[in-house]
Design a protein around this motif. Structure first.
Motif, PDB file in Angstrom:
ATOM      1  N   VAL A 118       0.942  -1.527   0.026  1.00  0.00           N
ATOM      2  CA  VAL A 118       0.199  -0.504  -0.168  1.00  0.00           C
ATOM      3  C   VAL A 118       0.603   0.961  -0.131  1.00  0.00           C
ATOM      4  CG1 VAL A 118      -2.315   1.128   1.482  1.00  0.00           C
ATOM      5  CG2 VAL A 118      -1.464  -1.368   1.059  1.00  0.00           C
ATOM      6  N   ILE A 122      -1.479   6.429   1.779  1.00  0.00           N
ATOM      7  CA  ILE A 122      -2.572   6.071   2.707  1.00  0.00           C
ATOM      8  C   ILE A 122      -1.856   5.228   3.598  1.00  0.00           C
ATOM      9  CG2 ILE A 122      -3.634   4.220   2.288  1.00  0.00           C
ATOM     10  CD1 ILE A 122      -3.768   4.891  -0.401  1.00  0.00           C
ATOM     11  N   GLU A 125      -2.136   8.197   6.611  1.00  0.00           N
ATOM     12  CA  GLU A 125      -3.374   8.619   7.060  1.00  0.00           C
ATOM     13  C   GLU A 125      -4.555   7.463   7.504  1.00  0.00           C
ATOM     14  OE1 GLU A 125      -7.998   8.208   6.220  1.00  0.00           O
ATOM     15  OE2 GLU A 125      -6.578   7.314   4.793  1.00  0.00           O
ATOM     16  N   ARG A 126      -4.328   6.243   7.238  1.00  0.00           N
ATOM     17  CA  ARG A 126      -5.229   5.112   8.226  1.00  0.00           C
ATOM     18  C   ARG A 126      -3.959   4.626   9.883  1.00  0.00           C
ATOM     19  NH1 ARG A 126      -4.936   0.507   3.886  1.00  0.00           N
ATOM     20  NH2 ARG A 126      -6.717   1.573   2.317  1.00  0.00           N
ATOM     21  N   GLY A 165      -4.717  -1.110  -1.562  1.00  0.00           N
ATOM     22  CA  GLY A 165      -4.945   0.928  -1.065  1.00  0.00           C
ATOM     23  C   GLY A 165      -6.384   1.293  -1.479  1.00  0.00           C
ATOM     24  N   SER A 166      -6.443   0.760  -2.564  1.00  0.00           N
ATOM     25  CA  SER A 166      -7.930   1.909  -3.010  1.00  0.00           C
ATOM     26  C   SER A 166      -9.172   0.899  -3.178  1.00  0.00           C
ATOM     27  CB  SER A 166      -7.660   2.587  -4.014  1.00  0.00           C
ATOM     28  OG  SER A 166      -7.008   1.587  -5.335  1.00  0.00           O
ATOM     29  N   ALA A 167      -8.575  -0.043  -3.689  1.00  0.00           N
ATOM     30  CA  ALA A 167     -10.139  -0.841  -4.017  1.00  0.00           C
ATOM     31  C   ALA A 167     -10.632  -1.675  -2.654  1.00  0.00           C
ATOM     32  CB  ALA A 167      -9.892  -2.088  -4.851  1.00  0.00           C
ATOM     33  N   TYR A 172      -9.152  -7.159  -3.157  1.00  0.00           N
ATOM     34  CA  TYR A 172      -7.637  -8.027  -2.923  1.00  0.00           C
ATOM     35  C   TYR A 172      -7.957  -9.477  -2.777  1.00  0.00           C
ATOM     36  CZ  TYR A 172      -6.991  -2.945  -3.245  1.00  0.00           C
ATOM     37  OH  TYR A 172      -6.916  -1.412  -3.649  1.00  0.00           O
TER      38      TYR A 172
END
Length: 184
Positions: A118, A122, A125-126, A165-167, A172
């Motif tokens: 990732v 991201i 931020e997490r 990271g985005s889906a 995944y």
């Protein structure tokens, strides 16, 4: 790496029945969430190894990690992971598992190791949203330092890398399941 075509989901018998699937990556990469989705897809139980450590010590991971030095924590994590003896299980590991070669060797002996990669922004931020997640970090070290330090260790340990990271986690998990089906 996410395919737009519907993935083939392997029947559990298509994955080595004596093995496990281990998921590695940075804290906040989504290892537990993706592991849970993969568990649903292939019908195997999922274990978060951080919970095994918490159960061993009877305390939360954050309390455990701050009660000792980073090296002491890594030794304990390595010892616990090295002694895991399960089959047909998805292991979602702590981000620091790759610091002890005996732990990596144990995971690899159990079956394929999947790296969830990732992007750093991201991850930052997490982690900011959940700062009490029990990060194994030395005094003065930054999350960026950890990210860069661990990247090569994850790559060296991995049999397959999923760029995440985005889906949604389901996507995944489907990518991993499709790779497992091809491998079988």
């Amino acid at each position: 790496m996410i395919s737009s075509s519907p993935p083939y989901v392997p029947h559990p018998s298509k994955v080595d029945p004596s093995g496990c699937i281990s998921i590695i990556g940075m804290a906040a990469a989504g290892k537990t969430t993706i592991g849970r989705e993969l568990s649903f897809l292939i019908g195997w139980p999922q274990v978060d190894t951080d919970h095994v450590i918490e159960s061993t010590y009877g305390s939360g991971l954050q309390e455990i990690s701050v009660s000792m030095s980073k090296e002491e924590f890594l030794d304990i994590e390595g010892e616990i992971i090295s002694s895991i003896n399960v089959r047909r299980t998805i292991l979602s590991t702590g981000g620091s598992v790759v610091y002890r070669q005996r732990a990596v060797d144990r995971l690899k002996s159990l079956g394929p190791v999947i790296y969830i990669l990732v992007p750093l922004p991201i991850i930052l931020e997490r982690i900011a949203r959940k700062p009490d997640r029990g990060l194994a970090i030395a005094p003065g070290q930054t999350v960026e330092d950890l990210y860069n330090e661990r990247a090569r260790l994850y790559q060296a340990a991995a049999d397959f890398t999923v760029e995440g990271g985005s889906a949604p986690a389901t996507a995944y998990a489907q990518t991993i399941a499709a790779w497992l089906a091809e491998k079988a």
